[in-house]
Write a protein that holds these residues in place. Structure first.
Motif, PDB file in Angstrom:
ATOM      1  N   LEU A 117       0.830  -1.203   0.000  1.00  0.00           N
ATOM      2  CA  LEU A 117       0.000   0.000   0.000  1.00  0.00           C
ATOM      3  C   LEU A 117       0.866   1.257   0.000  1.00  0.00           C
ATOM      4  O   LEU A 117       0.608   2.203  -0.747  1.00  0.00           O
ATOM      5  N   ALA A 118       1.913   1.265   0.818  1.00  0.00           N
ATOM      6  CA  ALA A 118       2.818   2.414   0.867  1.00  0.00           C
ATOM      7  C   ALA A 118       3.488   2.628  -0.483  1.00  0.00           C
ATOM      8  O   ALA A 118       3.606   3.766  -0.957  1.00  0.00           O
ATOM      9  N   THR A 119       3.910   1.559  -1.128  1.00  0.00           N
ATOM     10  CA  THR A 119       4.541   1.667  -2.446  1.00  0.00           C
ATOM     11  C   THR A 119       3.561   2.219  -3.466  1.00  0.00           C
ATOM     12  O   THR A 119       3.906   3.101  -4.270  1.00  0.00           O
ATOM     13  N   LEU A 120       2.338   1.727  -3.456  1.00  0.00           N
ATOM     14  CA  LEU A 120       1.320   2.232  -4.382  1.00  0.00           C
ATOM     15  C   LEU A 120       1.057   3.718  -4.161  1.00  0.00           C
ATOM     16  O   LEU A 120       0.916   4.492  -5.110  1.00  0.00           O
ATOM     17  N   MET A 121       0.982   4.132  -2.892  1.00  0.00           N
ATOM     18  CA  MET A 121       0.741   5.542  -2.598  1.00  0.00           C
ATOM     19  C   MET A 121       1.908   6.406  -3.057  1.00  0.00           C
ATOM     20  O   MET A 121       1.710   7.460  -3.661  1.00  0.00           O
ATOM     21  N   GLU A 122       3.135   5.966  -2.777  1.00  0.00           N
ATOM     22  CA  GLU A 122       4.306   6.738  -3.191  1.00  0.00           C
ATOM     23  C   GLU A 122       4.376   6.866  -4.705  1.00  0.00           C
ATOM     24  O   GLU A 122       4.788   7.896  -5.235  1.00  0.00           O
TER      25      GLU A 122
END
Length: 81
Positions: free
Chosen positions: A14-19
């Motif tokens: 999720l963090a990677t997708l947001m970044e």
């Protein structure tokens, strides 16, 4: 298996997708010029209901009855009568 490692991997994804997909710096930049609403004004208090005050009044309430509104709780309709 839904272990702690599985949750951790989900958060990492999720963090990677947001970044990758959200321009957080751009969002923060947009907010820099926005005036913050005043918090000194009191929040309006809701008007007392007729039930609490004992006041009796009549009102007309419409009930949509078509394909988009196909389910109603009979008890709720009875209370509105």
């Amino acid at each position: 298996d839904e272990g702690e490692g599985s949750s951790s991997r989900r958060f990492e994804r999720l963090a990677t997708l947001m970044e990758t997909n959200i321009d957080l710096d751009g969002i923060l930049e947009l907010g820099r010029g926005v005036e913050v609403a005043s918090t000194t004004n009191p929040v309006p208090r809701p008007m007392p209901s007729a039930i609490e005050s004992g006041e009796k009044f009549r009102c007309r309430i419409g009930i949509a009855e078509d394909a988009a509104f196909c389910f109603y709780y009979a008890d709720n309709l009875h209370l509105l009568e």
